[in-house]
Structures are given as structure tokens and as C-alpha cells.
Scaffold this active site. Sequence first.
Site, PDB file in Angstrom:
ATOM      1  N   GLU A  35       5.300  73.475 -17.134  1.00  0.00           N
ATOM      2  CA  GLU A  35       4.794  72.279 -16.448  1.00  0.00           C
ATOM      3  C   GLU A  35       5.365  71.044 -17.126  1.00  0.00           C
ATOM      4  O   GLU A  35       5.656  71.032 -18.331  1.00  0.00           O
ATOM      5  CB  GLU A  35       3.271  72.236 -16.484  1.00  0.00           C
ATOM      6  CG  GLU A  35       2.670  71.984 -17.853  1.00  0.00           C
ATOM      7  CD  GLU A  35       1.179  71.682 -17.810  1.00  0.00           C
ATOM      8  OE1 GLU A  35       0.758  70.794 -17.052  1.00  0.00           O
ATOM      9  OE2 GLU A  35       0.441  72.344 -18.556  1.00  0.00           O
ATOM     10  N   ASP A  49       4.752  75.791 -36.209  1.00  0.00           N
ATOM     11  CA  ASP A  49       5.795  74.788 -36.464  1.00  0.00           C
ATOM     12  C   ASP A  49       5.218  73.406 -36.166  1.00  0.00           C
ATOM     13  O   ASP A  49       5.806  72.597 -35.456  1.00  0.00           O
ATOM     14  CB  ASP A  49       7.007  75.073 -35.569  1.00  0.00           C
ATOM     15  CG  ASP A  49       8.260  74.309 -35.998  1.00  0.00           C
ATOM     16  OD1 ASP A  49       8.263  73.742 -37.104  1.00  0.00           O
ATOM     17  OD2 ASP A  49       9.230  74.294 -35.221  1.00  0.00           O
TER      18      ASP A  49
END
Length: 296
Positions: free
Chosen positions: A95, A199
Site C-alpha cells: 500500500e 532494523d
Amino acid sequence: MDSLWQAIENGIGAATGRVFRADRRGGLSGGCINQAFAVEGDGRRYFVKLNDAAYASMFEAEAAGLAAIRGTDSVRAPEPVSSGLADGHCWLVTEHIQFSSANSGTSELLGQQLAQMHRCQAPQYGWHRDNTIGATAQHNQWTDNWVGFLREKRLGFQLELAAANHAPVGLLDRGARMLDQLEEFFAGSTPAASLLHGDLWGGNWGADEAAQPVIFDPAVYFGDREADLAMTELFGGFDQRFYAAYNAAWPLDPGYQSRRLLYNLYHVLNHFNLFGGGYAAQAAAMVDRLLADASA
């Protein structure tokens, strides 16, 4: 490239159950590994990453990581739509999120929601598939022992890569000594196996149009939640409202102050393996501090 974009449009249509044809496509900046685009058509807009076909498994793992984060019903992550291969390239479609400015409550909510995400736990450390940290392989085979996982799948693996990349011998020798002393940092502590972003630096979160926090570009696995918190401190980008809110939701153990250096060593070694340069000296200084802490 026309056949590639046709395949991407077909992939979106197959995934959504609605035919999609883009009437607008624009390149986006900011990535250092992939090409990024926004595509729009029929009132719908998507975010697309492209790379060489060899990176297909990286995109598949990223999509699985985004889905895992979304499955916790905590912090927002982009919804994966489709991924595939065509014309010598691979793609990932998610999206499209319109990012905006954070307000005074955004980082506080991020702290609360990250703690909630970390409450999602597994009986072992690792994940059901390998993925990447940046462009580096990240091995996630399930294990019952966190220290062993950290030694073999994280720090030890990065030190092996560093040796292949001609890191200074002193760093490698002292790094091996540090690996032998990892247990010292976990005396009396057995971390829960929490779902991690993996991360979480300042470039991998933002605020949507409603000023709600969004995290993206994950390197998901189940491990010590302190590893996520440590990385937030490595390059900055998180304010004190974030840390206060996290600690209010789930206080960190006092031992975090010594272990955060351990967890951030993984990322600094990875930066050396990806980019070289002064990261070797930074990693060596971190190893020296860790050795001093272990013998204190």
C-alpha cells in the site's frame, strides 16, 4: 520494461481481485538498495520496489515481515500486496502511505505501540525463514538459546564476513574473544523471544497523514526486544518521549545499558561489510569496550 510493468499491474489485479492499470508512475528517492516508485490508477495508489531478479527472496521475506508486524495489531506497517518476477527483475508492491509531519504525540505512541508489538512472542528465537539486514543475508534458524543464536547467527556471522572483507586482524581476534564471553552479559537474564522489527533506525519509521507512527523496511525475527531499542539509539531519530513511553509500557532491565553496545555491534559490523571505511575502527572500539565490561 513494459512487460515488467504489465506483470506488476497483473500481480496487483490478481492480489486485489480488481483489474489494475496504472495511468501514472513516478520514481521516488530515498532507497540505497532498490528502485522505488509510486503507481496510480483507477483511484488507487501503490508503492513499488524493484531490483534484479536475484533479490526476489529478499522481497518475499520483507512482505512476510510486514505481514507479521501487521498481525500484532500494534504499530502500523504498510500492507504487502504482491511480489513477483518478470523481465529479469523482481518487485514488491505494498500500500502507498502518504507520509506527513509527526506531532508531539507521534513518538510517544510509537513507544507504546512498539512495546505492544514486542509482547508478541514465540517459544524460540529466530523466524520461519531467513531474510536480509540491508543487502546482507540474515540467518534465522530457530534455536532455544538466545546467547547461542546471537553468537552464531548474528555477531559470529558478521565477523566471518568481516574476515572475508579483509577486516583488521586485531578486530577479528578481539571479536573472537568477545564471542567467548557473551554469557557474561546475560548473567541472571533470559530474554523473551519478542517479535522484532530488526532494523529500527530513524530512517525506517515515519508519520502518516493522521500523524500516526508507521514502521517499514523490516528485518523481522523473534529475539531480545533490547536489540530493537538499542538500534534506535545507534543513529538517532527517536526522542525522549519515545523512550519514556516505551519504558512506561514495559520497563527495560538495568542490564540493557551494557547489552545495547553488544546489539549495536551487529549493525556496525554489517555497515563495515556493506560499506567498508571507518566502520572497522568503530567496531574495534566497541569490541574493546565490551571486553572491558565483560572482565569488570
